[in-house]
Scaffold this motif. Structure first.
Motif, PDB file in Angstrom:
ATOM      1  N   ASN A 149       2.859 -15.486   8.782  1.00 55.24           N
ATOM      2  CA  ASN A 149       3.832 -15.280   7.716  1.00 55.24           C
ATOM      3  C   ASN A 149       4.993 -14.425   8.207  1.00 55.24           C
ATOM      4  N   PRO A 150       6.065 -14.267   7.416  1.00 52.73           N
ATOM      5  CA  PRO A 150       7.164 -13.388   7.821  1.00 52.73           C
ATOM      6  C   PRO A 150       6.691 -11.954   7.989  1.00 52.73           C
ATOM      7  N   PRO A 151       7.405 -11.155   8.801  1.00 46.91           N
ATOM      8  CA  PRO A 151       7.020  -9.752   8.988  1.00 46.91           C
ATOM      9  C   PRO A 151       7.070  -8.986   7.677  1.00 46.91           C
ATOM     10  N   ARG A 152       6.216  -7.979   7.566  1.00 44.17           N
ATOM     11  CA  ARG A 152       6.244  -7.109   6.397  1.00 44.17           C
ATOM     12  C   ARG A 152       7.343  -6.063   6.543  1.00 44.17           C
ATOM     13  N   SER A 153       7.650  -5.419   5.428  1.00 47.31           N
ATOM     14  CA  SER A 153       8.547  -4.282   5.484  1.00 47.31           C
ATOM     15  C   SER A 153       7.827  -3.093   6.083  1.00 47.31           C
ATOM     16  N   ARG A 154       8.568  -2.122   6.529  1.00 46.88           N
ATOM     17  CA  ARG A 154       7.970  -0.939   7.128  1.00 46.88           C
ATOM     18  C   ARG A 154       7.418  -0.030   6.049  1.00 46.88           C
ATOM     19  N   ARG A 155       6.654   0.974   6.466  1.00 53.23           N
ATOM     20  CA  ARG A 155       6.033   1.919   5.542  1.00 53.23           C
ATOM     21  C   ARG A 155       7.097   2.555   4.647  1.00 53.23           C
ATOM     22  N   GLY A 156       6.794   2.585   3.350  1.00 53.90           N
ATOM     23  CA  GLY A 156       7.684   3.238   2.421  1.00 53.90           C
ATOM     24  C   GLY A 156       8.758   2.351   1.845  1.00 53.90           C
ATOM     25  N   ASP A 157       8.984   1.142   2.415  1.00 53.46           N
ATOM     26  CA  ASP A 157       9.965   0.222   1.866  1.00 53.46           C
ATOM     27  C   ASP A 157       9.420  -0.396   0.600  1.00 53.46           C
ATOM     28  N   THR A 158      10.272  -0.996  -0.195  1.00 58.15           N
ATOM     29  CA  THR A 158       9.837  -1.567  -1.463  1.00 58.15           C
ATOM     30  C   THR A 158       9.275  -2.961  -1.296  1.00 58.15           C
ATOM     31  N   GLY A 159       9.579  -3.617  -0.178  1.00 55.29           N
ATOM     32  CA  GLY A 159       9.065  -4.976   0.024  1.00 55.29           C
ATOM     33  C   GLY A 159       7.665  -4.961   0.560  1.00 55.29           C
ATOM     34  N   VAL A 160       7.096  -6.165   0.723  1.00 50.82           N
ATOM     35  CA  VAL A 160       5.753  -6.309   1.274  1.00 50.82           C
ATOM     36  C   VAL A 160       5.827  -7.121   2.540  1.00 50.82           C
TER      37      VAL A 160
ATOM     38  N   ARG B  77       0.843  -1.190   0.000  1.00 55.46           N
ATOM     39  CA  ARG B  77       0.000   0.000   0.000  1.00 55.46           C
ATOM     40  C   ARG B  77       0.880   1.241   0.000  1.00 55.46           C
ATOM     41  N   GLU B  78       0.536   2.199  -0.851  1.00 55.49           N
ATOM     42  CA  GLU B  78       1.251   3.463  -0.834  1.00 55.49           C
ATOM     43  C   GLU B  78       0.896   4.199   0.459  1.00 55.49           C
ATOM     44  N   PRO B  79       1.898   4.592   1.262  1.00 56.11           N
ATOM     45  CA  PRO B  79       1.597   5.253   2.535  1.00 56.11           C
ATOM     46  C   PRO B  79       0.922   6.598   2.336  1.00 56.11           C
ATOM     47  N   GLN B  80      -0.063   6.885   3.171  1.00 53.36           N
ATOM     48  CA  GLN B  80      -0.736   8.171   3.133  1.00 53.36           C
ATOM     49  C   GLN B  80       0.021   9.168   4.006  1.00 53.36           C
ATOM     50  N   PRO B  81      -0.041  10.451   3.671  1.00 57.86           N
ATOM     51  CA  PRO B  81       0.566  11.453   4.554  1.00 57.86           C
ATOM     52  C   PRO B  81      -0.195  11.527   5.873  1.00 57.86           C
ATOM     53  N   TYR B  82       0.490  11.934   6.909  1.00 55.12           N
ATOM     54  CA  TYR B  82      -0.171  12.067   8.203  1.00 55.12           C
ATOM     55  C   TYR B  82      -0.997  13.344   8.200  1.00 55.12           C
ATOM     56  N   ASP B  83      -2.272  13.219   8.467  1.00 51.60           N
ATOM     57  CA  ASP B  83      -3.183  14.368   8.538  1.00 51.60           C
ATOM     58  C   ASP B  83      -3.912  14.269   9.873  1.00 51.60           C
TER      59      ASP B  83
ATOM     60  N   TRP C 230      -2.283   4.220   9.659  1.00 54.72           N
ATOM     61  CA  TRP C 230      -3.587   4.857   9.570  1.00 54.72           C
ATOM     62  C   TRP C 230      -4.168   4.660   8.181  1.00 54.72           C
ATOM     63  N   LEU C 231      -5.437   4.957   8.068  1.00 55.77           N
ATOM     64  CA  LEU C 231      -6.152   4.852   6.800  1.00 55.77           C
ATOM     65  C   LEU C 231      -7.295   5.841   6.824  1.00 55.77           C
ATOM     66  N   TYR C 232      -7.416   6.626   5.786  1.00 57.77           N
ATOM     67  CA  TYR C 232      -8.596   7.469   5.656  1.00 57.77           C
ATOM     68  C   TYR C 232      -8.973   7.568   4.189  1.00 57.77           C
ATOM     69  N   GLY C 233     -10.250   7.745   3.965  1.00 56.91           N
ATOM     70  CA  GLY C 233     -10.772   7.750   2.609  1.00 56.91           C
ATOM     71  C   GLY C 233     -10.253   8.928   1.807  1.00 56.91           C
ATOM     72  N   THR C 234     -10.030   8.709   0.526  1.00 63.54           N
ATOM     73  CA  THR C 234      -9.576   9.753  -0.378  1.00 63.54           C
ATOM     74  C   THR C 234     -10.465   9.762  -1.618  1.00 63.54           C
ATOM     75  N   ARG C 235     -10.328  10.795  -2.424  1.00 62.42           N
ATOM     76  CA  ARG C 235     -11.096  10.872  -3.663  1.00 62.42           C
ATOM     77  C   ARG C 235     -10.735   9.702  -4.591  1.00 62.42           C
ATOM     78  N   LYS C 236      -9.444   9.344  -4.612  1.00 67.22           N
ATOM     79  CA  LYS C 236      -9.010   8.228  -5.451  1.00 67.22           C
ATOM     80  C   LYS C 236      -9.658   6.929  -4.993  1.00 67.22           C
ATOM     81  N   ALA C 237      -9.695   6.721  -3.669  1.00 69.11           N
ATOM     82  CA  ALA C 237     -10.334   5.518  -3.136  1.00 69.11           C
ATOM     83  C   ALA C 237     -11.813   5.491  -3.485  1.00 69.11           C
ATOM     84  N   GLY C 238     -12.437   6.678  -3.478  1.00 73.14           N
ATOM     85  CA  GLY C 238     -13.846   6.750  -3.831  1.00 73.14           C
ATOM     86  C   GLY C 238     -14.099   6.331  -5.267  1.00 73.14           C
TER      87      GLY C 238
END
Length: 206
Positions: A195-206, A29-35, A49-57
């Motif tokens: 499963n194995p741990p995921r990468s942190r926000r912004g990393d290229t792995g999953v 998931r592309e990380p969202q900016p903190y708002d 965090w997660l909040y709705g965006t126009r793109k998600a809509g």
């Protein structure tokens, strides 16, 4: 359930990251900016965090419109296309789904989650249950302090890293006696090996 539980993350750093939780939306998931106006608060730092965006809509509206059209074609062939009220109905549903996702607000820390209701302490849960139907399961969490929070599982899973944090707390709580019914146990896939741990926000792995 496997009792060899992964550790609880540090409230400030989020390390070590929990294992990847079972789910249907496990891609990066592309990380969202903190708002601050959109990220629900909690007792410690919000790590995800997660909040709705126009793109998600737009994505939600397009998806539901396509599903309705496919369903109608499978059920009635092409005859329904000549019935203009049906197109009006499809358009109305699309517009509704364009607005709804933008109201989604969720945040999670190392040991809490807020899906727009109470702040629930995920390692102190006394009850875990679900309601609804496949594709629209609502997760209901209640902690020792009497706080209750509700959120759609599909919404949680839109941010896999947020879902990892919540799921790890659920696993720990169930292991020490939180009430959970067999259906909820199945829906959450609590019997799956982590499963194995995921990468942190912004990393290229999953």
């Amino acid at each position: 359930m496997n009792t060899d539980l992964p550790p609880k993350p540090d409230p400030q750093t989020g390390e070590p990251r929990p294992p990847a939780a079972p789910g249907h939306f496990n891609g990066r998931r592309e990380p969202q900016p903190y708002d601050a106006s959109k990220v629900p608060s909690g007792p410690s730092a919000a790590l995800e965090w997660l909040y709705g965006t126009r793109k998600a809509g737009w994505w939600s509206a397009a998806t539901i419109v396509v599903l309705i059209i496919v369903f109608l074609m499978l059920k009635s062939g092409l005859d329904w296309m000549l019935y203009w009220p049906m197109w009006l109905f499809i358009a109305a549903v699309g517009v509704a789904f364009w607005f709804l996702p933008r109201n989604t607000k969720m945040a999670a820390g190392a040991d809490w989650v807020n899906a727009g209701g109470d702040v629930v302490h995920t390692y102190e849960l006394v009850e875990v249950k679900t309601s609804g139907t496949p594709g629209s399961w609502e997760l209901i969490l209640k902690d020792q302090r009497g706080n209750v929070d509700r959120g759609n599982i599909a919404d949680y899973q839109q941010n896999p890293l947020l879902w990892d944090l919540v799921f790890n707390g659920i696993r720990h709580s169930v292991a020490v006696g939180a009430t959970i019914d067999p259906e909820t146990y199945r829906v959450l896939k609590l019997d799956e090996y982590p499963n194995p741990p995921r990468s942190r926000r912004g990393d290229t792995g999953v």
